[in-house]
Design a protein around this motif. Structure first.
Motif, mmCIF file in Angstrom:
data_model
loop_
_atom_site.group_PDB
_atom_site.id
_atom_site.type_symbol
_atom_site.label_atom_id
_atom_site.label_comp_id
_atom_site.label_asym_id
_atom_site.label_seq_id
_atom_site.Cartn_x
_atom_site.Cartn_y
_atom_site.Cartn_z
ATOM 1 N N LEU A 4 0.834 -1.194 0.000
ATOM 2 C CA LEU A 4 0.000 0.000 0.000
ATOM 3 C C LEU A 4 0.872 1.249 0.000
ATOM 4 O O LEU A 4 1.974 1.241 0.538
ATOM 5 C CB LEU A 4 -0.892 0.041 1.247
ATOM 6 N N SER A 5 0.326 2.329 -0.564
ATOM 7 C CA SER A 5 1.035 3.612 -0.497
ATOM 8 C C SER A 5 1.052 4.100 0.949
ATOM 9 O O SER A 5 0.273 3.642 1.782
ATOM 10 C CB SER A 5 0.333 4.645 -1.387
ATOM 11 N N LYS A 6 1.922 5.056 1.233
ATOM 12 C CA LYS A 6 2.074 5.514 2.613
ATOM 13 C C LYS A 6 0.809 6.175 3.154
ATOM 14 O O LYS A 6 0.486 6.045 4.325
ATOM 15 C CB LYS A 6 3.258 6.489 2.719
ATOM 16 N N ARG A 7 0.126 6.911 2.278
ATOM 17 C CA ARG A 7 -1.080 7.621 2.727
ATOM 18 C C ARG A 7 -2.314 7.100 2.013
ATOM 19 O O ARG A 7 -2.251 6.705 0.848
ATOM 20 C CB ARG A 7 -0.945 9.127 2.455
ATOM 21 N N PHE A 8 -3.430 7.131 2.745
ATOM 22 C CA PHE A 8 -4.712 6.755 2.149
ATOM 23 C C PHE A 8 -5.255 7.948 1.373
ATOM 24 O O PHE A 8 -5.688 8.941 1.954
ATOM 25 C CB PHE A 8 -5.693 6.334 3.246
ATOM 26 N N ASN A 9 -5.218 7.864 0.051
ATOM 27 C CA ASN A 9 -5.691 8.945 -0.813
ATOM 28 C C ASN A 9 -7.175 8.720 -1.109
ATOM 29 O O ASN A 9 -7.545 8.114 -2.104
ATOM 30 C CB ASN A 9 -4.880 8.965 -2.108
ATOM 31 N N PHE A 10 -8.026 9.212 -0.213
ATOM 32 C CA PHE A 10 -9.453 8.908 -0.325
ATOM 33 C C PHE A 10 -10.077 9.503 -1.591
ATOM 34 O O PHE A 10 -11.008 8.934 -2.159
ATOM 35 C CB PHE A 10 -10.211 9.375 0.926
ATOM 36 N N LYS A 11 -9.577 10.645 -2.050
ATOM 37 C CA LYS A 11 -10.164 11.258 -3.249
ATOM 38 C C LYS A 11 -10.009 10.347 -4.459
ATOM 39 O O LYS A 11 -10.945 10.136 -5.236
ATOM 40 C CB LYS A 11 -9.524 12.617 -3.517
ATOM 41 N N GLU A 12 -8.834 9.800 -4.600
ATOM 42 C CA GLU A 12 -8.557 8.891 -5.712
ATOM 43 C C GLU A 12 -9.343 7.589 -5.557
ATOM 44 O O GLU A 12 -9.952 7.082 -6.505
ATOM 45 C CB GLU A 12 -7.058 8.610 -5.764
ATOM 46 N N VAL A 13 -9.340 7.050 -4.343
ATOM 47 C CA VAL A 13 -10.000 5.771 -4.064
ATOM 48 C C VAL A 13 -11.512 5.880 -4.219
ATOM 49 O O VAL A 13 -12.158 5.020 -4.831
ATOM 50 C CB VAL A 13 -9.625 5.280 -2.640
ATOM 51 N N ASP A 14 -12.117 6.950 -3.669
ATOM 52 C CA ASP A 14 -13.575 7.124 -3.735
ATOM 53 C C ASP A 14 -14.055 7.152 -5.183
ATOM 54 O O ASP A 14 -15.013 6.465 -5.556
ATOM 55 C CB ASP A 14 -13.996 8.423 -3.040
ATOM 56 N N GLU A 15 -13.391 7.959 -5.993
ATOM 57 C CA GLU A 15 -13.820 8.096 -7.388
ATOM 58 C C GLU A 15 -13.621 6.794 -8.154
ATOM 59 O O GLU A 15 -14.479 6.375 -8.935
ATOM 60 C CB GLU A 15 -13.051 9.236 -8.061
ATOM 61 N N LYS A 16 -12.482 6.150 -7.907
ATOM 62 C CA LYS A 16 -12.172 4.908 -8.638
ATOM 63 C C LYS A 16 -13.249 3.851 -8.407
ATOM 64 O O LYS A 16 -13.762 3.257 -9.349
ATOM 65 C CB LYS A 16 -10.801 4.380 -8.200
#
Length: 879
Positions: A4-16
């Motif tokens: 996993l990447s170091k940070r949870f990028n919710f903007k990218e994940v939510d849209e995907k």
């Protein structure tokens, strides 16, 4: 398995994932002979709507149950759609026209309706797109609109059927009228608000003796221009000699009779009431009983008409009130003005004060429909959660009135009624059928005109559970998915929608539309006020999604849900922090679990029993939690379910288990158990936090497809071991007790302390079996048994599960100095506490200060008392 990447990028994940789920049709449903159906219908948001916190809460609740049921193997249909929202939508487009200097009448009906459809095409799906951002797992391929062609056919079908049964009729009745929207409103569409007003006492002269007067009291003096009688109670001795005589109506000089009627309350005002049958529902009934004239003094826009007299014609109703009061004063006919608070009805859409108004309208007879709908609840076929709403529902059913279903607007389902030149009525699906009926009746071709009114929006919405499935046509969908299982909605539409859907389901399908009705709380701000644009306290859920993520919004709303939710922007940090916790814990596990045994089976009890306590404990704890989560979800206790999984993952799994196994990653059992519990936990958390769990799932189990279609974990009762959970709780409580003592005495985390215990009060727990965990996690130098522990000096001591535990302070703390500091602090707290208690005992303060201030001060007192008590315990623990 990928990193996993170091940070949870919710903007990218939510849209995907919101796009992926829809694009792959993962929420698509169809009748399936090998699966049980589970259906819920979305309360269709208005086509004018944008997502607000009420929607976010309601749709999150629905999404939790539908994802849970889908993972449990049901063919889980969540039916989406929007409501045409007659008055609201028409108001939006009329405002657009006003900016262009036009009115709808300037365009004409057909052009205006076309303009409405254009607006709907451009903006009508806004809220649908927003619901997808929230993660709502509806079957979007089925999205319905209450004015779709086939849905409109269902609406006509219902009108025609009810008319044929004599349950729909047209009549001249007193109705609620909105002068701004210029349409009738049902009783449920009127919002009452207690407002300060006046009670005006007015003298009416006796015709037979103009020097004698009868004084009447009214809150609406302008309506006196339409009076046709004055009524008194027949038992009121004050007016015994007046009954049967006549009065001269002031300002109008019309002769009106004095009548007796049991409805009149002798205690209200003067006991004599003016009767205005065309402008008051109670007066309407009195007028009918006594065959009084009905004089309408208002135009549809609430200006006064010619029946009010030349002096007042054309005036606004409230302007006329002031003029009439002034005129009565000048004529010395106004004897008294009293301040009087009364409930004033307002239009639920534009908040204009409504007028009781006599008008020809269409109605549904409700009592014949209400009986079976009432029985459905009293017999338990339909249940309300929480149960207190049952009483509200039944009370409305017991006092039900006929439903005014006609609206004087242009956007909506046109009433399927035509009239000929003799005012004969023809009810039909279309004009061609109506013309055929007219030819049969008249024996000749005639011209017809359609009723200009449209049906109340709720007249289409009450068909939602079955009209969305193809009714009135027979269909596989209708047979399979109806009746639905549960309905999630707000308390304010129990009457508008819930009760009417029950009536419609029983009347037209012969089955109740749903078994369970879950009424959720209202979203309020931290001061308890309902969130609204007018108060300026609304929090935009889309702003929260952009700032914290959809999972954070969902999680925080459910965590705070109860009867009502008290929400501030800061509270969404809880959900954000939990999403980050899940992410970071997964990163830690993936970095330390390189060799997972694909054949590892966590359900094999014989293997699990050979493992160390920490492994057996976390497995047992997971299935205990899962069992409780299942029960909570099935009972609609979502906040409880979320709290259970939150506490398991954050506290049991992350804070304790991962800490205990920190030095054991090389062990095969450790890797297998940790990885499997992570996997199972993601599935358990998925309905609540779908985005972060789906993203992680694709990193740890990409070969298994999407988590949203994976199977919900099964309870493994054989792995639930209460004794192992109890043993581990002892270890955790002991470590916590030692940590608390260290914190109380300001012992640096770098310093290790000696620890002594006396287990003579607990013979079931062997503390020495867990020595290594205690030494490492409690920062202990040594752990020694000592049955004379209380005789030691310079120790802090506590009792845990009957075991005395003490830490040696002598080598790490200046005991005398720390004790002196604490005693001084305690004295200061006692002084503060006593002063505050005296203030709260002062009646002058508690009576005059704002309630919020008194409440805050009481909270401060409780906190001071608690802190003083805790400090005293610490001082007392020193030996």
């Amino acid at each position: 398995m990928t990193e996993l990447s170091k940070r949870f990028n919710f903007k990218e994940v939510d849209e995907k994932w919101s796009n992926h789920w829809v694009d792959k049709g993962l929420f698509h449903t169809k009748p399936h002979k090998d699966k049980k159906p589970y259906t819920i219908v979305i309360p269709p948001p208005n086509v004018t709507g944008i997502l607000h916190m009420g929607h976010a809460l309601n749709d999150t609740l629905q999404d939790i149950i539908i994802r849970y049921k889908r993972m449990n193997g049901y063919e889980a249909l969540w039916m989406p759609g929007t409501d045409h929202a007659g008055i609201a939508t028409q108001n939006v487009v009329e405002k657009q026209l006003a900016k262009e200097g036009q009115k709808r009448q300037d365009l004409g009906r057909d052009a205006f309706v076309e303009r409405l459809w254009d607006w709907k095409q451009q903006y009508g799906d806004t809220i649908i797109h927003q619901l997808k951002k929230l993660g709502s797992s509806c079957d979007w391929s089925r999205t319905r609109f209450t004015m779709d062609d086939d849905y409109s056919h269902a609406v006509k079908d219902v009108f025609i059927k009810l008319y044929a049964k004599g349950l729909i009729y047209r009549g001249q009745y007193i109705i609620n009228w909105c002068p701004r929207c210029q349409t009738a409103l049902s009783d449920e569409e009127v919002e009452h608000e207690d407002l300060p007003g006046n009670l005006y006492h007015i003298k009416y002269a006796l015709k037979e003796d103009p020097n004698k007067f009868l004084v009447v009291a009214t809150t609406r003096p302008e309506t006196m221009l339409g009076d046709t009688a004055v009524a008194v109670n027949p038992k009121d001795e004050r007016y015994k000699d007046f009954i049967g005589k006549n009065l001269i109506l002031p300002l109008v000089n019309r002769e009106i009779p004095i009548i007796e009627d049991d409805f009149v309350n002798p205690e209200f005002g003067t006991g004599a009431v003016k009767v205005t049958p065309a402008h008051d529902p109670n007066d309407f009934d009195i007028g009918k009983r006594h065959d009084l004239p009905f004089i309408n003094i208002l135009n549809p826009d609430a200006t006064l008409n010619k029946e009010a007299g030349a002096d007042y014609e054309g005036m606004d109703r409230f302007e006329a009130r002031e003029v009439i009061i002034s005129t009565l004063k000048e004529a010395k006919l106004l004897t008294k003005v009293e301040q009087h608070t009364h409930a004033v009805g307002h239009c639920y859409r534009c908040h204009t004060v409504i007028e009781p108004y006599i008008s020809k309208q269409w109605f549904v007879k409700m009592k014949p429909l209400a009986g079976p709908a009432r029985d459905a609840v009293t017999t338990g076929a339909i249940k309300f959660y929480p149960d207190r709403w049952t009483k509200v529902y039944l009370n409305w059913m017991d006092n039900i009135r006929d439903w005014c279903i006609s609206r004087q607007i242009w956007w909506g389902h046109r009433i399927p009624v035509w009239y000929d030149d003799q005012e004969n009525i023809y009810v039909a699906y279309n004009e061609e059928e109506a013309l055929a009926q007219a030819r049969d009746k008249r024996g000749e071709a005639v011209k017809l005109r359609q009723d200009p009114d449209v049906l109340d929006t709720w007249f289409s919405s009450w068909l939602w559970p079955f009209a969305t499935l193809g009714w009135p046509n027979k269909s596989e969908d209708l047979d399979y998915f109806y009746p639905t299982a549960s309905l999630f909605t707000a308390s304010e539409i129990i009457f508008f929608w819930v009760a009417r859907m029950v009536m419609a389901g029983i009347e037209f399908i012969g089955e109740i539309p749903f078994k369970d009705v879950y009424i959720h709380g209202t979203v309020r701000d931290t001061e308890g006020r309902k969130m609204s644009k007018s108060l300026g306290n609304a929090i935009d859920p889309l702003e929260i999604i952009n700032e914290y993520g959809a999972d954070a919004l969902r999680f925080s709303l459910i965590m705070n849900s109860g009867q009502d939710l008290f929400v501030s922007k800061e509270k969404f940090e809880v959900g954000r922090n939990f999403a980050n916790k899940i992410w970071n814990a997964t990163r830690l596990i993936l970095m330390n679990t390189s060799e997972i045994d694909s054949n590892f089976d966590i359900t094999k009890k014989e293997h699990i029993q050979t493992m160390e306590l920490s492994h057996q404990w976390i497995i047992s704890k997971f299935y205990t939690t899962l069992q409780k989560v299942n029960q909570s979800i099935e009972s609609y206790r979502y906040s409880e379910a979320e709290t259970l999984m939150y506490e398991f993952f954050w506290s049991n799994f992350c804070d304790w288990y991962l800490e205990i196994i920190k030095n054991k990653w090389d062990d095969k059992d450790t890797q297998n158990v940790t990885y499997k519990i992570l996997e199972l936990s993601l599935q358990m958390m998925h309905p609540f936090m779908p985005f972060v769990t789906e993203e992680i799932w694709q990193h740890i189990k990409p070969e298994a497809g999407e988590i949203c279609t994976s199977l919900w974990p099964e309870i493994q009762s054989q792995l639930i071991d209460e004794s192992k959970e109890e043993q581990m709780s002892y270890v955790i409580d002991m470590i916590t007790a030692v940590r608390n003592m260290r914190a109380q005495w300001n012992i640096s985390p770098k310093l290790k302390t000696k620890c002594y215990f006396d287990a003579s009060g607990n013979t079931t727990f062997n503390i020495q079996e867990h020595e290594q965990s205690l030494l490492r996690l409690a920062q202990l130098e040594t752990l020694e048994e000592d049955i004379k522990i209380t005789q030691r000096k310079n120790i802090a001591i506590t009792l845990v599960h009957g075991i005395k535990i003490a830490i040696d302070l002598g080598e790490v703390v200046d005991v005398a100095k720390e004790k002196a500091r604490m005693i001084k602090e305690r004295e200061g707290l006692i002084k503060l506490k006593d002063n505050l208690a005296k203030r709260l005992d002062n009646k002058s303060f508690t009576d005059k200060a704002p309630k919020e201030v008194v409440k805050k001060e009481k909270g401060r007192l409780e906190a001071l008392e608690q802190k003083t008590e805790e400090l005293q315990k610490v001082i007392a623990s020193l030996h």
